[in-house]
Design a protein around this motif. Structure first.
Motif, PDB file in Angstrom:
ATOM      1  N   GLY A 177       0.842  -1.200   0.000  1.00 14.63           N
ATOM      2  CA  GLY A 177       0.000   0.000   0.000  1.00 14.63           C
ATOM      3  C   GLY A 177       0.873   1.244   0.000  1.00 14.63           C
ATOM      4  O   GLY A 177       2.028   1.221   0.463  1.00 14.63           O
ATOM      5  N   GLY A 178       0.289   2.338  -0.504  1.00 15.36           N
ATOM      6  CA  GLY A 178       1.023   3.603  -0.511  1.00 15.36           C
ATOM      7  C   GLY A 178       1.442   4.001   0.901  1.00 15.36           C
ATOM      8  O   GLY A 178       2.486   4.623   1.106  1.00 15.36           O
ATOM      9  N   GLN A 179       0.612   3.602   1.856  1.00 15.14           N
ATOM     10  CA  GLN A 179       0.906   3.922   3.252  1.00 15.14           C
ATOM     11  C   GLN A 179       2.301   3.448   3.652  1.00 15.14           C
ATOM     12  O   GLN A 179       3.033   4.135   4.350  1.00 15.14           O
TER      13      GLN A 179
ATOM     14  N   TYR B 129      -2.724  14.671   4.192  1.00 15.91           N
ATOM     15  CA  TYR B 129      -3.202  13.326   4.537  1.00 15.91           C
ATOM     16  C   TYR B 129      -2.871  13.025   5.999  1.00 15.91           C
ATOM     17  O   TYR B 129      -1.706  13.072   6.390  1.00 15.91           O
TER      18      TYR B 129
ATOM     19  N   ASN C 218      -5.878  14.413  -0.649  1.00 12.65           N
ATOM     20  CA  ASN C 218      -6.640  14.038   0.533  1.00 12.65           C
ATOM     21  C   ASN C 218      -6.095  14.926   1.645  1.00 12.65           C
ATOM     22  O   ASN C 218      -4.924  14.788   1.969  1.00 12.65           O
TER      23      ASN C 218
ATOM     24  N   ASP D 207       3.149  11.743  -3.106  1.00  8.40           N
ATOM     25  CA  ASP D 207       2.187  10.661  -2.859  1.00  8.40           C
ATOM     26  C   ASP D 207       1.047  10.832  -3.871  1.00  8.40           C
ATOM     27  O   ASP D 207       0.402  11.883  -3.899  1.00  8.40           O
TER      28      ASP D 207
ATOM     29  N   TYR E 182      -4.339   8.945  -6.321  1.00  3.40           N
ATOM     30  CA  TYR E 182      -5.636   9.274  -6.950  1.00  3.40           C
ATOM     31  C   TYR E 182      -5.546   9.679  -8.403  1.00  3.40           C
ATOM     32  O   TYR E 182      -6.562   9.924  -9.039  1.00  3.40           O
TER      33      TYR E 182
ATOM     34  N   SER F  90      -0.329   3.705  -5.651  1.00  2.00           N
ATOM     35  CA  SER F  90      -1.008   2.549  -5.066  1.00  2.00           C
ATOM     36  C   SER F  90      -2.126   2.047  -5.976  1.00  2.00           C
ATOM     37  O   SER F  90      -2.696   2.817  -6.761  1.00  2.00           O
TER      38      SER F  90
ATOM     39  N   SER G  32      -4.738   0.696  -4.483  1.00  2.00           N
ATOM     40  CA  SER G  32      -5.870   0.581  -3.554  1.00  2.00           C
ATOM     41  C   SER G  32      -7.150   1.180  -4.104  1.00  2.00           C
ATOM     42  O   SER G  32      -8.223   0.618  -3.954  1.00  2.00           O
ATOM     43  N   LYS G  33      -7.046   2.372  -4.713  1.00  2.00           N
ATOM     44  CA  LYS G  33      -8.262   3.040  -5.171  1.00  2.00           C
ATOM     45  C   LYS G  33      -8.613   2.621  -6.595  1.00  2.00           C
ATOM     46  O   LYS G  33      -9.668   2.972  -7.096  1.00  2.00           O
TER      47      LYS G  33
ATOM     48  N   ARG H 142      -3.478  -4.517  -0.853  1.00  2.00           N
ATOM     49  CA  ARG H 142      -2.305  -3.880  -0.228  1.00  2.00           C
ATOM     50  C   ARG H 142      -1.108  -3.868  -1.186  1.00  2.00           C
ATOM     51  O   ARG H 142      -0.004  -4.309  -0.820  1.00  2.00           O
TER      52      ARG H 142
HETATM   53  C1  LIG Z   1      -3.139  10.488   0.139  1.00  2.00           C
HETATM   54  C2  LIG Z   1      -3.116   9.050   0.500  1.00  2.00           C
HETATM   55  N1  LIG Z   1      -1.946   8.412   0.522  1.00  2.00           N
HETATM   56  C3  LIG Z   1      -1.858   7.120   0.845  1.00  2.00           C
HETATM   57  C4  LIG Z   1      -2.990   6.389   1.164  1.00  2.00           C
HETATM   58  C5  LIG Z   1      -2.812   4.968   1.572  1.00  2.00           C
HETATM   59  O1  LIG Z   1      -3.412   4.103   0.730  1.00  2.00           O
HETATM   60  P1  LIG Z   1      -2.979   2.596   0.582  1.00  2.00           P
HETATM   61  O2  LIG Z   1      -2.004   2.283   1.650  1.00  2.00           O
HETATM   62  O3  LIG Z   1      -4.220   1.818   0.714  1.00  2.00           O
HETATM   63  O4  LIG Z   1      -2.367   2.513  -0.772  1.00  2.00           O
HETATM   64  C6  LIG Z   1      -4.242   7.013   1.158  1.00  2.00           C
HETATM   65  C7  LIG Z   1      -5.444   6.274   1.533  1.00  2.00           C
HETATM   66  O5  LIG Z   1      -6.517   6.773   1.726  1.00  2.00           O
HETATM   67  C8  LIG Z   1      -4.303   8.379   0.816  1.00  2.00           C
HETATM   68  O6  LIG Z   1      -5.449   9.056   0.791  1.00  2.00           O
END
Ligand SMILES: Cc1ncc(COP(=O)(O)O)c(C=O)c1O
Length: 396
Positions: A101-103, A127, A177, A205, A208, A235, A237-238, A245
């Motif tokens: 995940g980007g996280q 974020y 975000n 980051d 989106y 990522s 994820s979206k 992940r």
């Molecule tokens: C700006 C931003 N970065 C990173 C993430 C992390 O996303 P993920 O770990 O699911 O890729 C989110 C998730 O909402 C986000 O809004």
């Protein structure tokens, strides 16, 4: 037992959104709080078919074995091509790390560069999980002003770089975000130039970018990086599913080598089956048709939320008009407090996230973040009416 927790965690409270999840997980609650993709956009059928093919294939066992920390090789190769879309060319496999995940991309970047007491600059607001991670590494986080529709104030960025000598600058370049704002082309170039000039690592980051409903795509900050100081994090994820992940980090090979060491100690590697599923989306050319199918639905939800806001919210509610992403950001210009009205909103069965959770310095009490992607159309209208009732003072 008196637990003697680490300095890094003992004063840290939970991520506000995770806490809100507990409140909003009730059947009759309308939640604009999370950042979940629309349920209808989760590609259950594709994932089912791909997992089935992969687990019936000759490499099934290797997908269930330990894998390389850097990531599943076919996916890393596919990513070299994928990031050409954002103007990142001339990279090879050593510039690509698959992250959980980007996280995790944000976490590893901060882990690699931040010592206790170091400074991190962020767009204000930003974020909230990035703020949380920065605090975990005991960084001092400073907000850069962002008053314009096209993102941060570049003069303030340079001023704060000179003043604080930060190690890292973190920014969401597209449909941020929480605000939904997108950096202009000129500001992307300026960020690459200024952060390189002062030796600051930029963590761009960008989860989106592909969810654009109007306007033109822009090249990444990373595409203007000549010095090797930008880490590009993105990522699936979206775009596919958050529970896979699977995310990516693209950077100079020396940075990738350090992030890889950081990842080894965290989760050894990203789930290989998830990576192989993501790879199938790319190599089979399923990803973009899937995104194209999702976009009209998201666009419709965004437009419906904006028109409902215009119709029902009080005139002193000023809001952004994002060209993509999942969020609308609003400010009560009369100073109404999102924090004080939060319980009233929850009692009235509608949830949002308070603006102050996204500021490095506790500002934003009169701001809220609204997610438009996950509620049904009917609930978007009902939820905005409920919110309007709270802030119009109809609900005492
Ligand atoms: C700006 C931003 N970065 C990173 C993430 C992390 O996303 P993920 O770990 O699911 O890729 C989110 C998730 O909402 C986000 O809004």
């Amino acid at each position: 037992m008196q637990y003697n927790f680490s300095d890094r965690l003992k004063n840290l409270s939970g991520n506000a959104i995770r806490e809100i999840f507990k409140l909003v997980n009730k059947p009759d609650m309308i939640s604009f709080a999370g950042g979940l993709p629309a349920t209808q956009c989760l590609p259950v059928q594709f994932i089912n078919e791909f997992a089935d093919q992969l687990l019936k294939g000759e490499n099934a066992c290797s997908l269930l074995q330990y894998g390389e920390t850097e990531g599943y090789m076919p996916l890393r190769h596919a990513i070299i091509d994928y990031v050409k879309r954002v103007g990142i060319n001339d990279i090879d496999i050593n510039n690509v790390l698959i992250v959980s995940g980007g996280q995790q991309g944000i976490d590893l970047s901060f882990k690699a560069f931040i010592n206790k007491g170091d400074y991190i600059l962020v767009e204000n607001p930003t974020y909230l999980a990035a703020l949380h991670i920065a605090k975990m590494y005991q960084a001092n986080v400073i907000g850069v002003d962002s008053p314009d529709d096209d993102g941060i104030d570049i003069d303030d960025l340079e001023y704060k770089i000179k003043k604080y000598n930060p190690k890292v600058f973190y920014i969401v370049s597209n449909f941020s975000n929480p605000t939904g704002k997108t950096l202009s082309l000129e500001k992307r170039k300026q960020i690459a130039y200024i952060t390189a000039k002062y030796n600051v690592i930029t963590v761009e980051d960008d989860p989106y970018r592909e969810l654009r409903y109007s306007g033109e795509h822009l090249p990444s900050i990373k595409s203007f990086d000549k010095a090797g100081n930008v880490i590009y994090v993105s990522s699936f994820s979206k775009l596919i599913s958050p529970s896979l992940r699977v995310g990516i980090a693209i950077a100079d090979k020396n940075i990738i080598a350090k992030l890889t060491i950081g990842k080894q100690g965290t989760d050894v590697h990203t789930v290989t089956l998830s990576q192989a599923i993501a790879e199938k989306f790319l190599s089979g050319n399923y990803l973009f048709p899937h995104i194209e199918k999702s976009i009209p639905l998201y666009r419709e939800k965004r437009d419906l939320m904006i028109s409902s806001i215009k119709q029902y919210m009080p005139p002193y509610f000023k809001h952004t008009m994002p060209q993509g992403g999942l969020f609308i950001w609003g400010e009560f210009t009369n100073g109404a407090s999102a924090v004080k009205n939060f319980n009233k909103a929850i009692e009235n069965k509608v949830a949002y996230v308070c603006g102050c959770d996204f500021f490095a310095d506790g500002k934003g009490e009169n701001c809220i973040r609204l997610n438009f992607s996950n509620a049904s159309s009917e609930n978007i209208v009902r939820g905005i009416k409920k919110l309007a009732a709270v802030f119009n003072g109809d609900i005492k």
